[in-house]
Structures are given as structure tokens and as C-alpha cells.
Design a protein around this motif. Structure first.
Motif, PDB file in Angstrom:
ATOM      1  N   SER A  38     -21.433  47.538  36.812  1.00 43.09           N
ATOM      2  CA  SER A  38     -21.677  48.494  35.728  1.00 43.09           C
ATOM      3  C   SER A  38     -21.862  49.873  36.347  1.00 43.09           C
ATOM      4  CB  SER A  38     -22.934  48.083  34.955  1.00 43.09           C
ATOM      5  OG  SER A  38     -23.261  49.115  34.062  1.00 43.09           O
ATOM      6  N   LYS A  39     -20.878  50.726  36.167  1.00 41.85           N
ATOM      7  CA  LYS A  39     -20.891  52.025  36.842  1.00 41.85           C
ATOM      8  C   LYS A  39     -22.169  52.817  36.593  1.00 41.85           C
ATOM      9  CE  LYS A  39     -18.356  54.881  39.330  1.00 41.85           C
ATOM     10  NZ  LYS A  39     -16.944  54.845  39.054  1.00 41.85           N
ATOM     11  N   PRO A  40     -22.611  52.951  35.336  1.00 39.14           N
ATOM     12  CA  PRO A  40     -23.801  53.785  35.127  1.00 39.14           C
ATOM     13  C   PRO A  40     -25.033  53.237  35.843  1.00 39.14           C
ATOM     14  CG  PRO A  40     -22.741  53.242  33.027  1.00 39.14           C
ATOM     15  CD  PRO A  40     -22.080  52.410  34.072  1.00 39.14           C
ATOM     16  N   THR A  44     -19.693  42.329  32.307  1.00 40.18           N
ATOM     17  CA  THR A  44     -19.639  43.687  31.743  1.00 40.18           C
ATOM     18  C   THR A  44     -18.222  43.972  31.225  1.00 40.18           C
ATOM     19  OG1 THR A  44     -19.380  44.388  34.035  1.00 40.18           O
ATOM     20  CG2 THR A  44     -21.528  44.769  33.004  1.00 40.18           C
ATOM     21  N   GLU A  45     -18.114  44.977  30.393  1.00 44.08           N
ATOM     22  CA  GLU A  45     -16.841  45.305  29.721  1.00 44.08           C
ATOM     23  C   GLU A  45     -16.450  46.757  30.046  1.00 44.08           C
ATOM     24  OE1 GLU A  45     -14.973  43.442  27.609  1.00 44.08           O
ATOM     25  OE2 GLU A  45     -16.265  41.676  27.796  1.00 44.08           O
ATOM     26  N   PRO A  46     -15.182  47.134  29.773  1.00 46.22           N
ATOM     27  CA  PRO A  46     -14.833  48.559  29.893  1.00 46.22           C
ATOM     28  C   PRO A  46     -15.635  49.367  28.872  1.00 46.22           C
ATOM     29  CG  PRO A  46     -12.844  47.199  29.663  1.00 46.22           C
ATOM     30  CD  PRO A  46     -14.030  46.311  29.389  1.00 46.22           C
ATOM     31  N   PRO A  47     -15.974  50.608  29.079  1.00 43.31           N
ATOM     32  CA  PRO A  47     -15.539  51.402  30.229  1.00 43.31           C
ATOM     33  C   PRO A  47     -16.374  51.217  31.496  1.00 43.31           C
ATOM     34  CG  PRO A  47     -16.785  52.786  28.716  1.00 43.31           C
ATOM     35  CD  PRO A  47     -16.694  51.427  28.079  1.00 43.31           C
ATOM     36  N   GLU A  48     -17.581  50.539  31.390  1.00 42.07           N
ATOM     37  CA  GLU A  48     -18.420  50.586  32.595  1.00 42.07           C
ATOM     38  C   GLU A  48     -18.035  49.581  33.669  1.00 42.07           C
ATOM     39  OE1 GLU A  48     -21.100  48.118  29.806  1.00 42.07           O
ATOM     40  OE2 GLU A  48     -19.686  49.751  29.614  1.00 42.07           O
ATOM     41  N   ASN A  49     -17.232  48.567  33.350  1.00 42.97           N
ATOM     42  CA  ASN A  49     -16.909  47.571  34.391  1.00 42.97           C
ATOM     43  C   ASN A  49     -15.760  48.069  35.289  1.00 42.97           C
ATOM     44  OD1 ASN A  49     -14.543  47.174  32.996  1.00 42.97           O
ATOM     45  ND2 ASN A  49     -14.858  45.002  32.583  1.00 42.97           N
ATOM     46  N   ASP A  83     -15.103  38.112  46.810  1.00 49.57           N
ATOM     47  CA  ASP A  83     -15.813  36.865  47.127  1.00 49.57           C
ATOM     48  C   ASP A  83     -17.127  36.796  46.347  1.00 49.57           C
ATOM     49  OD1 ASP A  83     -13.992  35.846  48.805  1.00 49.57           O
ATOM     50  OD2 ASP A  83     -14.962  36.482  50.672  1.00 49.57           O
ATOM     51  N   ASP A  84     -17.700  37.954  46.108  1.00 54.48           N
ATOM     52  CA  ASP A  84     -18.969  38.023  45.377  1.00 54.48           C
ATOM     53  C   ASP A  84     -18.651  38.191  43.889  1.00 54.48           C
ATOM     54  OD1 ASP A  84     -21.448  38.547  44.367  1.00 54.48           O
ATOM     55  OD2 ASP A  84     -21.959  40.114  45.825  1.00 54.48           O
ATOM     56  N   SER A  85     -18.377  37.055  43.235  1.00 55.87           N
ATOM     57  CA  SER A  85     -17.896  37.143  41.845  1.00 55.87           C
ATOM     58  C   SER A  85     -18.952  37.753  40.921  1.00 55.87           C
ATOM     59  CB  SER A  85     -17.454  35.772  41.345  1.00 55.87           C
ATOM     60  OG  SER A  85     -18.544  34.886  41.378  1.00 55.87           O
ATOM     61  N   LYS A  86     -20.225  37.584  41.281  1.00 56.78           N
ATOM     62  CA  LYS A  86     -21.280  38.172  40.433  1.00 56.78           C
ATOM     63  C   LYS A  86     -21.205  39.707  40.479  1.00 56.78           C
ATOM     64  CE  LYS A  86     -26.141  38.197  39.444  1.00 56.78           C
ATOM     65  NZ  LYS A  86     -27.484  38.016  39.949  1.00 56.78           N
ATOM     66  N   TYR A  87     -21.034  40.231  41.694  1.00 63.81           N
ATOM     67  CA  TYR A  87     -20.938  41.696  41.835  1.00 63.81           C
ATOM     68  C   TYR A  87     -19.790  42.228  40.973  1.00 63.81           C
ATOM     69  CZ  TYR A  87     -19.851  46.261  43.882  1.00 63.81           C
ATOM     70  OH  TYR A  87     -19.573  47.594  44.040  1.00 63.81           O
ATOM     71  N   ILE A  88     -18.637  41.553  41.078  1.00 60.65           N
ATOM     72  CA  ILE A  88     -17.447  42.024  40.358  1.00 60.65           C
ATOM     73  C   ILE A  88     -17.637  41.882  38.844  1.00 60.65           C
ATOM     74  CG2 ILE A  88     -14.975  41.558  39.969  1.00 60.65           C
ATOM     75  CD1 ILE A  88     -15.379  42.782  42.703  1.00 60.65           C
ATOM     76  N   TRP A  96      -6.603  44.996  40.269  1.00 56.37           N
ATOM     77  CA  TRP A  96      -6.852  44.576  38.883  1.00 56.37           C
ATOM     78  C   TRP A  96      -6.881  43.053  38.775  1.00 56.37           C
ATOM     79  CZ3 TRP A  96      -7.676  47.100  34.183  1.00 56.37           C
ATOM     80  CH2 TRP A  96      -7.513  46.322  33.025  1.00 56.37           C
ATOM     81  N   TRP A  97      -5.868  42.388  39.348  1.00 58.37           N
ATOM     82  CA  TRP A  97      -5.751  40.935  39.188  1.00 58.37           C
ATOM     83  C   TRP A  97      -6.745  40.178  40.054  1.00 58.37           C
ATOM     84  CZ3 TRP A  97      -4.211  39.032  34.951  1.00 58.37           C
ATOM     85  CH2 TRP A  97      -3.247  39.704  34.189  1.00 58.37           C
ATOM     86  N   ASP A  98      -7.090  40.712  41.217  1.00 55.50           N
ATOM     87  CA  ASP A  98      -8.119  40.051  42.037  1.00 55.50           C
ATOM     88  C   ASP A  98      -9.479  40.152  41.344  1.00 55.50           C
ATOM     89  OD1 ASP A  98      -6.087  39.565  43.762  1.00 55.50           O
ATOM     90  OD2 ASP A  98      -7.047  40.432  45.534  1.00 55.50           O
ATOM     91  N   VAL A  99      -9.714  41.288  40.710  1.00 54.37           N
ATOM     92  CA  VAL A  99     -10.956  41.460  39.949  1.00 54.37           C
ATOM     93  C   VAL A  99     -10.978  40.459  38.789  1.00 54.37           C
ATOM     94  CG1 VAL A  99     -12.084  43.053  38.300  1.00 54.37           C
ATOM     95  CG2 VAL A  99     -11.455  43.853  40.584  1.00 54.37           C
ATOM     96  N   GLU A 100      -9.857  40.319  38.103  1.00 54.64           N
ATOM     97  CA  GLU A 100      -9.770  39.366  36.985  1.00 54.64           C
ATOM     98  C   GLU A 100     -10.085  37.950  37.462  1.00 54.64           C
ATOM     99  OE1 GLU A 100      -9.113  39.736  33.485  1.00 54.64           O
ATOM    100  OE2 GLU A 100      -9.892  41.613  34.307  1.00 54.64           O
ATOM    101  N   GLU A 101      -9.519  37.620  38.608  1.00 52.50           N
ATOM    102  CA  GLU A 101      -9.700  36.258  39.137  1.00 52.50           C
ATOM    103  C   GLU A 101     -11.177  36.031  39.499  1.00 52.50           C
ATOM    104  OE1 GLU A 101     -10.073  33.157  41.935  1.00 52.50           O
ATOM    105  OE2 GLU A 101     -10.152  35.232  42.624  1.00 52.50           O
ATOM    106  N   ALA A 102     -11.796  37.041  40.112  1.00 49.28           N
ATOM    107  CA  ALA A 102     -13.218  36.909  40.477  1.00 49.28           C
ATOM    108  C   ALA A 102     -14.077  36.786  39.224  1.00 49.28           C
ATOM    109  CB  ALA A 102     -13.648  38.112  41.307  1.00 49.28           C
ATOM    110  N   LYS A 103     -13.722  37.530  38.188  1.00 53.72           N
ATOM    111  CA  LYS A 103     -14.498  37.479  36.939  1.00 53.72           C
ATOM    112  C   LYS A 103     -14.419  36.072  36.321  1.00 53.72           C
ATOM    113  CE  LYS A 103     -13.577  40.878  34.084  1.00 53.72           C
ATOM    114  NZ  LYS A 103     -12.675  41.919  33.566  1.00 53.72           N
TER     115      LYS A 103
END
Ligand code: FAD
Length: 605
Positions: free
Chosen positions: A309-311, A357-362, A300-305, A342-349
Motif C-alpha cells: 500500500s503506497k500511502p 490491496t487494490e489500485p490505486p495504492e497497490n 517470494d514474499d507474497s504478503k509484501y506484494i 505485472w504478471w509476477d506480481v499477479e502470481e504472487a498475489k
């Protein structure tokens, strides 16, 4: 006409009904009966010694010794099983999870026969142990004329296929994994949840009431020794909590249910019946329902998703309000489908307008790391979890390595190592090193069954190349015992990474025991929570209380050396010493499968 399929659906790594490609495959067979089975496997969820004396189990004995499961993982598993059973009953009131105990390789053939099974369907378990077990099950199935249907669903991509595409080599970087999977297409979209399930009916049965169905099933198993109750009177359980490695105790378990009601026979056991108890309410609760809710709230918090950024996430925040998703336990037991995540994260993004953010940190990167370790483990097999024989693992002359006899079998019980290292290992495990950042993280692990990723970084580097120079295998064992999310690929994989044994080589980069936590929290809130004896220390000394003057210690009500330990070693000296050792080991270029390691001459490093 050929008879309609009769399916045994074997739940293992997939305690869910949503997005289960294997369950969908089972239902696609249009079975006349479906038996949702959980087989309590003593090798994976070591608790029950049933059958340990038989030949086939001997082959697994070492696995049991290596593999201790603490109360948090057991509890989470039992909760997840209960929720799954309720979910099954919600769409088919006269069915539920049928819990049986014992070696799957022994129990399944008995069940196939008694239940007239034509198909055994399960989610593919690509771990080394899973493959070994399933190979034996496959042989037995062939003999019994049972068709096996095994479907990948525990990872984004099938580790077997990735390894094939990588010509049998392990995936050592996330980029190499990304390059391979680029050619394999998108992560598969989630499949629909089942709306109905066939009943678990014996051949020719006309029962319709739940009570009658289970009574009939239970009667069919009467006289089969391993089935005369979920737990036999006088049966023993391996108490792996209190066991010193290799010296497991067999505790008597009283039969907590009888065979009178079929429901009781197949029910989910209680923690107490496994010889375990819990003294406080758990914060991380198991099951598909909570997992889906948690994922939905996060998404629901699309900004968080989108900006994850892991680091940059803080290891100074704990389970009550974690800075990362805390979905790992649910992914581990398959309460949550990784592809749905994976797909719910994609949808939120997609919903988020702004820089992402991008892989690897996202978050996608995090899920890919999980696949990377699974694929690497697939390529290496059993040796992945240890130094010896492991071709990707650099050899270091660690203290307290795992010891093997001439034929390469681990010596159990383990001979004690040097006393300084043994006492450091104990202090580490007990959260009594005198370094509050390490102690707070380790106590959190023991109390909650979870730790933030960068907390895991700190403690793993501390135990190995940073300060203690103790083999990562010993640290990985402690995590195995305490982590809810313990995974046979991610745990050793990350320990190899942090000890610079594989995957990562920048051994000169370390985590300061004061400077690192101060980056995230100068007030030491995590320390104050998990090391309450230090709660009254001023911020200036919270990460190094031994430096506080006597009057400050007295005022804080915690005298170092009496109420909280002095540091077990000198951070800087040990760091310098270990850095030189790392350099020597890197120059020697021995790996776990080097001749010198296998014949013991590498010890002379
Ligand atoms: P998030 O940051 O929210 O990430 C989402 C998901 O991605 C996680 O739930 C997890 O499934 C996956 N993931 C993230 N980072 C990693 C990683 N480095 N490796 C593999 N998967 C990752 N993770 C386990 O699941 N099981 C383990 O046994 C395990 N042992 C570890 C041991 C050490 C020494 C270290 C340093 C890390 C270990 N990890 C392990 C990886 C990581 O720490 C956890 O997955 C993560 O902290 C779980 O919290 P989260 O769900 O909030 O993660």
C-alpha cells in the motif's frame, strides 16, 4: 528467392533480453544476420558533442540544454549496457552489444549501408522526443529501402492506442486509464527469452571467430569519420554535471581506445572516458540480472506484494532497505519488463491467502500510474514537460519560471531570477534549506540517485506551492539531473501533480516539514544518515534543530547558523501566503496554452 533479412536491432528503452516483444519480432524475421546496436544518442544521454554543428542536430539543441544527466544515471546506464552485452554473448559467444556514438539519425543510414541491413527493429519509444527522432529515422529508412519494425513493450499498454481510444485526449486520472484499457484486454503475457541469436556478419562474410568478426566490422567502418574510434582524439564531451543551465562546457576527451581491435571499437565506454568520475561505490547497480533477481526476491514474499500500500510505505527508509520495490531505475531503462513485473506480481498475489490491496495504492496501481503519465504525455507531446503551451497545466505566477523569447524559444543561458528565489533554489538543490526532512531527502537524491515517492512529494510540494513558490519546471530539472529513474513522462507529470498544476487540485493539502516525517519516524533516522552534522540531536529537535536551546546545540556538536543553516523561510507564513496565491491562480483559470500566458499578460495576476 528473396534474400534473407539482415536485421539491425536497435536497443533504446529495452536493455534486456527477457520479455522483449520487439526482439522477438526481430527473430521472427529469421534473419541471416543480427546486429545488436546501441547508439549513444547525445540528445538523450547527453555526453558527446559529435555532430552538434550539423543542421539536424540544431533542432534538438534545446533538448540537450534542458536535459542534464548526472553521474548516477550514466553509471547505471553503462552497467546496464555491459550486462546486456554479456547476456548477448552468453547465448551467442561471437556477438555482443555494438556500441556506437553520435546522432542516430546520422549514424544509422551509414550503418545500414555498410552492414547491408534490410530491417531496423526496435522497441517503440512513444515519448515526444522518441517520436520526433523516429519519424526522421523512418524517412531515412524509406530512402534506403530499409523496413522499420517498431513494437510496443515499454508500457503495460501502447500509449498511442490508449490515446486513440481516448479520442486524442490525455489520461488525467488512473480511473480514466482503467476504463480505457478495460476494453483493450489483459496486459499481454511475457514472451520467451531468445535461446540463440544470429551473428552480426557482413554480407557474404564467412568469419566465425568473434575477434575476426569484430575486426571485419571495424574495418568496414574505417574512413567513416564518426566511426574512427569510439571516441575521436580531441573530441569533446558536454560536461553536463558541472554546467550551469544553458552554459555547457565542452571538455576534451582523450581517445580511450583505438580502432586496432574491433572489440574495442564497439565497446561500452567507461565513466571516465565520458569525463565523469565517481567517488564512492554506487548502491543501485544497473542491469537485467539484478533487476530479475530483485523482482524474484520481492515476489517470494507474497504478503509484501499482496498487501503493498503506497500511502502506508515509509519515506523514512532509504535505499539500503526501501519500503517500496526500488525497481523504477530498471523499468526506466527497460532492464526489467513492466509486463513481466505485472504478471509476477499477479502470481504472487494469487499465492497469498488474505485481504489484498487494490489500485490505486497497490503495486498494479503504481504501474498504472506510470502508464497514465506516458499516455498523457503522448497526447500533449513536447509541451508536457513545461508550462508554456501545455493545455493541461494550470498557470501559476511562479518565481523563476522558464523564460521564452518572442518566438517561443527558451532563452539560454537563462537570465537570473529574483535573488531570494535563486538562493532558495540553490539551498534546495544543495540540501541546505535548514529543514532537515527536505535536506536529507535532497542529499539522498544527490548521493544515491533515488528518493522514496513520499519524499518526492514532500520536496516537490515544498519547492512549489508549499513554501518556495518556485516553478515546478526548475524542480523537475533538478530531478532530471539526479534521478536514475528519470522519465520524460513520470517526472513532469508528478511535478505537475505535486504543484497542483495538473492531475491533482487539492492545494490546501500540504506536507508538514515536521509533522509529516514524524508520522513515519520520530527518531529521524533518515536525517541522521544524510545530514550527519545533526546526528547527535535529541529526537525532540531532529526535524527542527533551530528550536533547540543553545546548550542542546552545543552538546550535539552542531550550532545552527554555523554548522547547519537556519531555515531559509518561515514554514507557516510561506504556507499561508502561497495558499492565497494558489486560490488567486485557480480563480484566474489560466492554462499553459491560454492566450494570456503565451503573450505574457498573465504575469499581471
Ligand atoms: P514502487 O512504489 O515500488 O512502484 C513500482 C513502480 O511503479 C515504480 O518503479 C514506477 O515505475 C511505478 N510508479 C510508482 N509510482 C509512480 C508514479 N507516481 N508515477 C509514475 N510511475 C510510478 N518515477 C519515475 O519512474 N521516474 C521519474 O522521473 C519520477 N519522477 C517523480 C517526480 C516526483 C515529483 C514525484 C512525486 C514522483 C516521481 N516518480 C517518478 C514516481 C515515483 O516516485 C517513483 O516511480 C517511485 O518512487 C519509484 O520507486 P519504486 O520503484 O520503489 O516504486
Amino acid at each position: 528467392a528473396s534474400p534473407k533479412p539482415r536485421v539491425c536491432y536497435w536497443f533504446r528503452t529495452d536493455l534486456r533480453l527477457h520479455d522483449s516483444p520487439a526482439l522477438a519480432a526481430a527473430l521472427n524475421l529469421k534473419p541471416e544476420a543480427l546486429f545488436p546496436l546501441w547508439c549513444w544518442d547525445p540528445n538523450v544521454n547527453a555526453c558527446c558533442s559529435l555532430g552538434l554543428e550539423s543542421g539536424v542536430n540544431r533542432a534538438f539543441l534545446q533538448y540537450v540544454y534542458k536535459h542534464r544527466v548526472g553521474v548516477h544515471r550514466f553509471r547505471f546506464l553503462l552497467e546496464s549496457m555491459t550486462v546486456l552485452s554479456d547476456q548477448i554473448s552468453a547465448i551467442q559467444p561471437n556477438s555482443k552489444l555494438l556500441v556506437v556514438r553520435g546522432e542516430p539519425v546520422e549514424l544509422l543510414p551509414i550503418l545500414w549501408k555498410k552492414w547491408g541491413i534490410s530491417h531496423l527493429v526496435f522497441e517503440k519509444d512513444p515519448s515526444a522526443y522518441g517520436r520526433r527522432r523516429d519519424a526522421i529515422v523512418l524517412k531515412a529508412a524509406k530512402l534506403a529501402n530499409v523496413t522499420i519494425v517498431s513494437v510496443q513493450g515499454h508500457h503495460l499498454y501502447d500509449p498511442e492506442l490508449v490515446t486513440l481510444k481516448n479520442k486524442g485526449k490525455p489520461t488525467m486520472t488512473i480511473t480514466s486509464l482503467q476504463n480505457i484499457v478495460k476494453k483493450m484486454g489483459n496486459v499481454p503475457k511475457p514472451v520467451a527469452s531468445p535461446k540463440e541469436l544470429p551473428l552480426p556478419l557482413l554480407k557474404g562474410s564467412t568469419k566465425t571467430e568473434r575477434k575476426d568478426i569484430f575486426l571485419e566490422l571495424s574495418n568496414a567502418l574505417r574512413g567513416t569519420p564518426i566511426f574512427s574510434g569510439n571516441c575521436l582524439e580531441g573530441d569533446t564531451a558536454v560536461d553536463l554535471n558541472s554546467a550551469s543551465l544553458g552554459g555547457e562546457r565542452h571538455l576534451p576527451v582523450t581517445c580511450y581506445e583505438t580502432v586496432d581491435g574491433g572489440d574495442a571499437l564497439f565497446s561500452v565506454p567507461t565513466l571516465e572516458s565520458l569525463g565523469m568520475s565517481e567517488d564512492k561505490e554506487a548502491k543501485i547497480k544497473g542491469g537485467e540480472v539484478i533487476a530479475l533477481k530483485r523482482l524474484a526476491t520481492l515476489c517470494d514474499d507474497s504478503k509484501y506484494i499482496a498487501t503493498f500500500s503506497k500511502p502506508k510505505s515509509s519515506p523514512a527508509q532509504w535505499v539500503d532497505k526501501p519500503s517500496t520495490t526500488l525497481l523504477s531505475p530498471y523499468l526506466k531503462f527497460g532492464c526489467l519488463s513492466i509486463r513481466k513485473m505485472w504478471w509476477d506480481v499477479e502470481e504472487a498475489k494469487q499465492r497469498y491467502i488474505g485481504a489484498k490491496t487494490e489500485p490505486p495504492e497497490n503495486l498494479n496501481g503504481q504501474l498504472l500510474f506510470r502508464d497514465m503519465y506516458a499516455c498523457a504525455e503522448y497526447a500533449i507531446g513536447d509541451a508536457f514537460g513545461k508550462v508554456r503551451g501545455n493545455e493541461i497545466c494550470r498557470y501559476m505566477d511562479w518565481n523563476l519560471p522558464t523564460v521564452y523569447d518572442e518566438s517561443g524559444v527558451e532563452i539560454v543561458p537563462r537570465p537570473p531570477g529574483d535573488s531570494v528565489s535563486e538562493s532558495r533554489l540553490k539551498a534546495f538543490k544543495d540540501g541546505q534549506t535548514g529543514f532537515p526532512w527536505i535536506d536529507a531527502q535532497m542529499r539522498q537524491l544527490k548521493q544515491e540517485g533515488w528518493m522514496h515517492h513520499l519524499g518526492r512529494h514532500s520536496v516537490a510540494a515544498f519547492l512549489t506551492r508549499g513554501q518556495c513558490w518556485i516553478s515546478w519546471e526548475r524542480g523537475a530539472e533538478i530531478f532530471d539531473e539526479y534521478l536514475i529513474d528519470w522519465d520524460p513522462c513520470s517526472n513532469p507529470g508528478n511535478w505537475m501533480w505535486l504543484s497542483c498544476s495538473a492531475f491533482y487540485a487539492q492545494y490546501f493539502k500540504l506536507y508538514g516539514l515536521v509533522s509529516f516525517p514524524q508520522k513515519y519516524d520520530k527518531t529521524g533516522a533518515l536525517v541522521r544518515k544524510y545530514c550527519p552534522e545533526l546526528a547527535k540531536y535529541p529526537d525532540a529537535y531532529i526535524y527542527e534543530p533551530h528550536k533547540a536551546p543553545a546548550n542542546v546545540q552545543k552538546q550535539a556538536g552542531c550550532i545552527i547558523g554555523t554548522d547547519y543553516p537556519y531555515p531559509i523561510l518561515d514554514e507557516k507564513n510561506s504556507k499561508d501566503e502561497n495558499m492565497a496565491r494558489m486560490k488567486a491562480c485557480y480563480e484566474a483559470k489560466f492554462y499553459g496554452n491560454s492566450k494570456e500566458v503565451l503573450d505574457g499578460t498573465a504575469n499581471a495576476l
